[in-house]
Design a protein around this motif. Structure first.
Motif, PDB file in Angstrom:
ATOM      1  N   UNK B 475     -60.857 -97.157 -66.264  1.00  0.00           N
ATOM      2  CA  UNK B 475     -59.497 -96.843 -65.821  1.00  0.00           C
ATOM      3  C   UNK B 475     -58.981 -95.647 -66.621  1.00  0.00           C
ATOM      4  N   UNK B 476     -58.361 -94.710 -65.933  1.00  0.00           N
ATOM      5  CA  UNK B 476     -57.725 -93.586 -66.619  1.00  0.00           C
ATOM      6  C   UNK B 476     -56.269 -93.947 -66.897  1.00  0.00           C
ATOM      7  N   UNK B 502     -51.380 -95.796 -65.056  1.00  0.00           N
ATOM      8  CA  UNK B 502     -52.814 -96.030 -64.975  1.00  0.00           C
ATOM      9  C   UNK B 502     -53.339 -95.415 -63.703  1.00  0.00           C
ATOM     10  N   UNK B 503     -54.610 -95.086 -63.671  1.00  0.00           N
ATOM     11  CA  UNK B 503     -55.138 -94.470 -62.469  1.00  0.00           C
ATOM     12  C   UNK B 503     -56.641 -94.350 -62.461  1.00  0.00           C
ATOM     13  N   UNK B 509     -69.247 -82.541 -60.475  1.00  0.00           N
ATOM     14  CA  UNK B 509     -69.647 -81.327 -61.180  1.00  0.00           C
ATOM     15  C   UNK B 509     -68.536 -80.946 -62.137  1.00  0.00           C
ATOM     16  N   UNK B 510     -68.055 -79.691 -62.056  1.00  0.00           N
ATOM     17  CA  UNK B 510     -67.030 -79.238 -63.000  1.00  0.00           C
ATOM     18  C   UNK B 510     -65.602 -79.622 -62.588  1.00  0.00           C
ATOM     19  N   UNK B 511     -65.482 -80.310 -61.469  1.00  0.00           N
ATOM     20  CA  UNK B 511     -64.145 -80.619 -60.931  1.00  0.00           C
ATOM     21  C   UNK B 511     -63.819 -82.091 -61.163  1.00  0.00           C
ATOM     22  N   UNK B 512     -62.618 -82.345 -61.680  1.00  0.00           N
ATOM     23  CA  UNK B 512     -62.197 -83.727 -61.916  1.00  0.00           C
ATOM     24  C   UNK B 512     -60.899 -84.034 -61.183  1.00  0.00           C
ATOM     25  N   UNK B 513     -60.973 -84.698 -60.039  1.00  0.00           N
ATOM     26  CA  UNK B 513     -59.745 -85.142 -59.388  1.00  0.00           C
ATOM     27  C   UNK B 513     -59.219 -86.431 -60.036  1.00  0.00           C
ATOM     28  N   UNK B 514     -57.915 -86.636 -59.952  1.00  0.00           N
ATOM     29  CA  UNK B 514     -57.347 -87.848 -60.552  1.00  0.00           C
ATOM     30  C   UNK B 514     -56.094 -88.278 -59.804  1.00  0.00           C
ATOM     31  N   UNK B 515     -55.749 -89.519 -59.935  1.00  0.00           N
ATOM     32  CA  UNK B 515     -54.505 -90.056 -59.364  1.00  0.00           C
ATOM     33  C   UNK B 515     -53.995 -91.173 -60.260  1.00  0.00           C
ATOM     34  N   UNK B 516     -52.704 -91.113 -60.549  1.00  0.00           N
ATOM     35  CA  UNK B 516     -52.093 -92.132 -61.393  1.00  0.00           C
ATOM     36  C   UNK B 516     -50.923 -92.789 -60.669  1.00  0.00           C
ATOM     37  N   UNK B 517     -50.677 -94.048 -60.928  1.00  0.00           N
ATOM     38  CA  UNK B 517     -49.385 -94.666 -60.622  1.00  0.00           C
ATOM     39  C   UNK B 517     -48.570 -94.575 -61.913  1.00  0.00           C
ATOM     40  N   UNK B 518     -47.308 -94.166 -61.797  1.00  0.00           N
ATOM     41  CA  UNK B 518     -46.556 -93.892 -63.021  1.00  0.00           C
ATOM     42  C   UNK B 518     -45.263 -94.690 -63.096  1.00  0.00           C
ATOM     43  N   UNK B 519     -44.804 -94.896 -64.292  1.00  0.00           N
ATOM     44  CA  UNK B 519     -43.506 -95.506 -64.529  1.00  0.00           C
ATOM     45  C   UNK B 519     -42.801 -94.717 -65.620  1.00  0.00           C
ATOM     46  N   UNK B 532     -32.332 -95.269 -67.482  1.00  0.00           N
ATOM     47  CA  UNK B 532     -32.695 -95.238 -66.071  1.00  0.00           C
ATOM     48  C   UNK B 532     -34.201 -95.443 -65.968  1.00  0.00           C
ATOM     49  N   UNK B 533     -34.612 -96.206 -64.965  1.00  0.00           N
ATOM     50  CA  UNK B 533     -36.045 -96.404 -64.799  1.00  0.00           C
ATOM     51  C   UNK B 533     -36.489 -95.829 -63.464  1.00  0.00           C
ATOM     52  N   UNK B 534     -37.741 -95.403 -63.426  1.00  0.00           N
ATOM     53  CA  UNK B 534     -38.268 -94.788 -62.214  1.00  0.00           C
ATOM     54  C   UNK B 534     -39.724 -95.175 -62.054  1.00  0.00           C
ATOM     55  N   UNK B 535     -40.188 -95.149 -60.802  1.00  0.00           N
ATOM     56  CA  UNK B 535     -41.606 -95.370 -60.527  1.00  0.00           C
ATOM     57  C   UNK B 535     -42.080 -94.254 -59.623  1.00  0.00           C
ATOM     58  N   UNK B 536     -43.343 -93.927 -59.694  1.00  0.00           N
ATOM     59  CA  UNK B 536     -43.822 -92.836 -58.871  1.00  0.00           C
ATOM     60  C   UNK B 536     -45.322 -92.696 -58.908  1.00  0.00           C
ATOM     61  N   UNK B 537     -45.776 -91.513 -58.543  1.00  0.00           N
ATOM     62  CA  UNK B 537     -47.215 -91.247 -58.512  1.00  0.00           C
ATOM     63  C   UNK B 537     -47.466 -89.825 -58.954  1.00  0.00           C
TER      64      UNK B 537
END
Lengths: 159, 608
Positions: B475-476, B502-503, B509-519, B532-537
């Motif tokens: 997990x990233x 977490x994501x 190869x030399x390319x690293x795609x990524x996706x996170x869920x964020x708070x 204030x709280x927020x959630x996102x991506x």
């Protein structure tokens, strides 16, 4: 100010981690081959707080149960195998025919450099005998190694 | 004229009191100071006196602050043959007997415990060990250092070597906040420990999956003797453990400086001892002879996987679950050496996944079955992972940057300073790819229309991309604590914020795609609630192109009070040598009412 302090604290905690305690959290847990790492929660705590919650170790206290074996020259093969995680490495090296753990075993058993290649090859060929089952202990492995050595002309002189 | 007279006077007086003069000069001898661990201005605290408070370390009651008094007490107590004090301080005895020409006094032969220990301690070679960053533990992010004492040469390997480690000792009952506080003000005791090196290999390379770098030092026999004899003196001696400067790495630096007090190791002021800087300091002072790379178990598995075809990868995965796969036609159709590789991969995979937790009979049985398969197929040589760039060759750990740009209609100039250490678009050589480890990153900005203002302060900013593949599913994650600015309504407000997520990420190869869920939780002056709280991506791509690094990133956050914010950016980082980089960036950022586009160009300078 408090924020600053916390900040400093967070950075600070990152330096010089000693992730594991002398002696090891799995101390005394056993010495079967293919063991897992036991005592993980304790290990994590020691890691997170950047230190050790165990007694300091330094001198010539002796132990052969996978804890701190501080007598540096007293490995004699058997003591070395009793260290946690070592049996597994030796097993892998014997299966392959070479490796650092197997080299260390030859050194600790006093095998002369000229015979080490032969020792490793013999261990490789007798892997099934030495690691007879998955529950084999360090003691049994050592006995099996000795037996294999005794039936080998060159290595018999060492056992 | 006055000078000559003084000189003459000194000469005359000097010969008259030769004995006392040499003794009084001795207290200022660099090696004596090193033996007493006197701070010669290298760190903030305790300047001009010993770092050690432990009374067991001194023979005079004021020994910690008065090296001369300590010297006299040592001369008095170490001089008599069969002196007990000699057995406690063999390195001091060595120093005094050499300097004061004590001969035929029996040496240390009466010190049975020491002699036995000394015989048992290996000392054929000394190496500095650097286990690399371990992102999944906050305490190991910057790596660690320890010393290794070897019994023999390369032929004997290093599994029987000893590890000398300096670390804090913590009572189990204390919580981590108190720990951090005490760590800063010096409340924790630090001790040296001496354990089998194989335990350290197990902890770092096998359990925590950290690569290790082993730097062989070029100490000669006499220098090694100073080190080992002094280690005995440090047994059970209590130091204070301070995280920033007087930490594991600094204490080792001191030990090594003892072996060559004339070196410039301790000359520069050291504000915070990052382990990799210890390695660099030793390198610059000419201590490092050679370096060896010890890959982690995870890297070994990756190297095996890289050699397999897709069919072989599937076979290895199947084999790790069921040994019977070795009887299938598909497996039997492989050449013997390919079967070996597939079996090695399956075994490495099985062990890596089961390195933690209780041992189960099933996994143990499968492990042994796989080793037997490995054993009866012909061995394949040279499957070690490729050696990456040594951490000592990476860019400097501190950085300052000057930036110019425009945001909307308004131009701005910006200054940035970062205490440590690396972000994922900096030149990756010597660092973990896909990792950001920043502490104290400060940006202040002067816009045409505004006063000088804080633009951003990262107290901590850690991002970890752990690529996933068929075999490994890590997990990233990321964590960021600090102050930043964002549009709330029509204006950019400073917010005090904590965010994390977490994501998933991959390496193509030399390319690293990524996706996170964020708070995110923040405090700002525009919102009514205190927090204030927020959630996102958040999603993006990193591209490590060799000559440059590029990144695309997009992030959206939805706040509990219906506010929104978003950013989208493209960044190009062009390293110029290891000390400089040019960074260009386009960013669109905005909220409900307003959005602006920012162009910026930075010059980044890495140092120390």
């Amino acid at each position: 100010m408090r924020k600053m302090l916390l900040a400093v604290a967070l950075i600070g905690s990152s330096f010089g981690a000693q992730a594991n305690a002398p002696g090891g959290p799995g101390c005394g847990w056993g010495n079967m081959v293919f063991e897992g790492k036991s005592g993980l929660p304790v290990h994590l705590v020691a890691t997170i707080v950047n230190g050790t919650s165990y007694n300091k170790t330094f001198g010539i206290t002796s132990g052969t149960n996978g804890c701190d074996t501080s007598v540096p020259l007293a490995y004699q093969g058997k003591n070395m195998l009793a260290q946690q995680g070592v049996l597994e490495e030796v097993a892998q090296d014997m299966a392959v025919g070479d490796g650092e753990a197997l080299t260390a075993l030859t050194v600790s058993m006093g095998i002369q450099p000229r015979d080490r290649g032969h020792f490793k090859q013999t261990m490789h060929e007798n892997f099934n005998t030495i690691f007879s089952e998955e529950d084999v202990t360090a003691d049994e492995v050592m006995t099996n190694i000795r037996n294999v050595m005794e039936s080998d002309e060159k290595l018999a002189t060492y056992s | 004229m006055k000078g000559i007279f003084t000189l003459l006077a000194l000469l005359v007086a000097g010969s008259a009191v030769a004995a006392q003069a040499s003794e009084s000069g001795l207290a200022d001898h660099p090696r004596w100071k090193a033996l007493l661990h006197i701070n010669q201005g290298t760190t903030w605290r305790y300047q001009g006196r010993s770092y050690v408070d432990d009374p067991d370390f001194f023979l005079h009651e004021d020994g910690a602050t008065e090296p001369q008094a300590e010297l006299e007490a040592n001369i008095e107590q170490l001089r008599p043959p069969e002196s007990e004090a000699r057995c406690r301080f063999p390195a001091r005895y060595r120093f005094l007997s050499q300097q004061l020409d004590w001969t035929d006094d029996g040496g240390l032969s009466h010190c049975a415990d020491y002699v036995e220990w000394r015989k048992a301690m290996p000392q054929a070679r000394v190496a500095l060990i650097f286990p690399a960053s371990y992102l999944n533990s906050p305490s190991s992010m910057f790596g660690h250092t320890l010393l290794r004492l070897d019994r023999g040469n390369d032929e004997d390997g290093v599994w029987l070597s000893r590890a000398i480690n300096f670390g804090a000792t913590v009572g189990g009952e204390e919580n981590s906040i108190l720990y951090i506080y005490k760590g800063l003000v010096g409340g924790y005791p630090g001790y040296f420990s001496n354990v089998p090196y194989m335990n350290k290999i197990r902890d770092y390379a096998h359990l925590e999956n950290r690569d290790m770098w082993e730097y062989q030092l070029n100490l000669n026999e006499s220098e090694r003797e100073w080190l080992v004899a002094h280690l005995w003196e440090l047994q059970d001696i209590r130091f204070d453990y301070l995280f920033l400067d007087e930490n594991c790495s600094f204490r080792l630096l001191e030990l090594i400086a003892l072996t060559r007090p004339e070196s410039d190791l301790m000359d520069s002021f050291r504000i915070a001892e990052i382990p990799v800087n210890t390695v660099r300091a030793l390198d610059e002072s000419g201590f490092i002879e050679s370096s060896k790379y010890r890959p982690s178990k995870a890297k070994e598995l990756d190297a095996l996987i890289q050699r397999l075809s897709e069919v072989e990868k599937d076979l290895a995965l199947g084999l790790s679950q069921e040994e019977r796969v070795s009887e299938t036609e598909a497996f039997q159709a492989l050449a013997p050496k390919r079967r070996h590789l597939v079996a090695r991969t399956a075994y490495a995979y099985l062990r890596l996944n089961n390195r933690e937790g209780e041992r189960t009979q099933d996994v143990a049985a499968r492990s042994l079955a796989l080793l037997r398969l490995v054993n009866r197929t012909p061995s394949v040589k040279e499957i070690e992972p490729e050696r990456p760039v040594s951490p000592k060759k990476g860019h400097g750990t501190k950085m300052i940057a000057a930036t110019g740009g425009t945001m909307g209609e308004s131009g701005f100039g910006e200054f940035q300073a970062r205490l440590s250490y690396h972000d994922w678009l900096d030149a990756p050589a010597g660092f973990l790819k896909g990792a950001t480890i920043e502490a104290f990153n400060l940006q202040v900005r002067k816009a045409e229309s505004d006063d000088l203002a804080l633009e951003r302060l990262d107290v901590v900013n850690v991002r970890s991309l752990a690529p996933r593949n068929q075999f490994r599913k890590p997990v990233s994650w990321f964590v960021n604590v600090g102050l930043d600015r964002r549009f709330i309504g029509n204006k950019r407000h400073l917010t005090r914020q904590v965010q994390g997520g977490g994501g998933l990420s991959w390496a193509l190869g030399p390319v690293m795609p990524y996706a996170y869920a964020t708070g995110r939780a923040e405090n700002n002056s525009a919102h009514d609630p205190f927090v204030s709280t927020a959630a996102g991506a958040k999603t993006g791509i990193l591209w490590y192109a060799g000559a440059f690094q590029a990144g695309l990133d997009a992030e959206g956050l939805y706040y509990q009070n219906d506010d929104v914010s978003f950013t989208a950016s493209a960044t190009l980082n062009l390293p110029l040598g290891s000390d400089h980089a040019i960074r260009a960036s386009i960013e669109r950022e905005g909220g409900r009412e307003r959005a602006e586009t920012e162009f910026s160009l930075s010059w980044r300078y890495y140092f120390d």
